[in-house]
Enzyme design. Structure first.
Site: not given
Ligand code: PEP
Length: 251
Positions: A11, A13, A100, A168, A174, A213
């Site tokens: 992703n 973003k 988000e 998630e 993040g 993460s």
């Molecule tokens: C995400 O935004 O779906 C995500 C998992 O972000 P990150 O891997 O940066 O934590």
């Protein structure tokens, strides 16, 4: 029952301009060369790059997806993009219900279900995200929240081929924080049971992803957990090298 084929999804973003298409091309070349054999690989760049990325990947094993879609096929919805438009641009999947979007755009479980239904209508696989906030986690409400999100946002007639469910935890996105393998395993086993009661035998084939993460150094451990059928990766999916290191950790 055989385990579903792993899905590794990125992703991006709100990151990436045309200059970033080289990362997609590098990933496509790695997929074509067989470096990701045995797994499905999906990258979801911003809308502005979907068509160009899909053209770069046409006919290869690298699928391009969107990060959101409107429930309606078309209409008076300034700034929004429908699942049909994504499909027309060459996408094969779409993320729905990312935390988000739930937090910043007020998306409810009902909205998320409508978006997942739109994805199915357009022939896109929906990567549907669920996850608890830090406060919910600290109050011990994780399974209650995930159960509600699944019950209210997974379309009742969903097919395994058209749905992946991504756990998630909001507090892991993040932040560099990752739940323990036991905690991820408990949530994924719960999701599997909940999907079975909602979708019957079809629920066993829905891919359950973990996101939050995931990096090259923890990917193998995360993907070794029972009922984890892949990962949804944010920051570490932005460069082909880092994302490939995650994909290859699976093998
Ligand atoms: C995400 O935004 O779906 C995500 C998992 O972000 P990150 O891997 O940066 O934590």
């Amino acid at each position: 029952m055989a385990r579903p084929r792993p899905l590794l999804a990125g992703n991006w973003k709100m990151h990436g301009t045309r200059g970033s298409l080289g990362e997609i091309a590098a990933l496509r070349d790695a997929v074509t060369a067989g470096r990701t054999r045995g797994t499905d690989v999906l990258v979801c760049p911003p809308f502005t790059l979907v068509m160009a990325a899909a053209e770069l990947c046409a006919g290869t094993g690298l699928t391009i997806g969107g990060q959101d879609c409107d429930p309606q096929p078309s209409g008076a919805a300034t700034g929004d993009v429908s699942a049909e438009m994504l499909r027309d641009a060459g996408a094969g999947a779409v993320i729905v219900g990312h935390s988000e979007r739930r937090a910043n755009h007020g998306e409810t479980d009902e909205t998320v279900r409508a978006k997942a239904e739109a994805a199915a209508r357009a022939g896109l696989m929906a990567v549907l995200c669920v996850g608890e906030t830090r406060a919910e986690h600290d109050r011990g409400e994780t399974l209650r929240v995930i159960g509600r999100q699944i019950d209210e946002s997974v379309p009742p007639g969903a097919r395994a081929a058209g749905l992946a469910l991504a756990y998630e935890p909001v507090w892991a996105i993040g932040t560099g924080l990752v739940p323990s393998p036991e905690a991820i395993g408990e949530v994924h086993a719960f999701m599997r049971r909940r999907l079975a009661s909602l979708l019957g035998p079809e629920g066993a084939g829905v891919r359950l992803l973990y996101g939050g993460s995931v990096k090259p150094d923890n990917a193998a451990e995360v993907m070794g957990i029972a009922d984890v059928d892949g990962v949804l990766v944010g920051g570490a999916s932005l460069t082909a090298d880092e994302f490939l290191a995650i994909v290859e950790a699976k093998r």
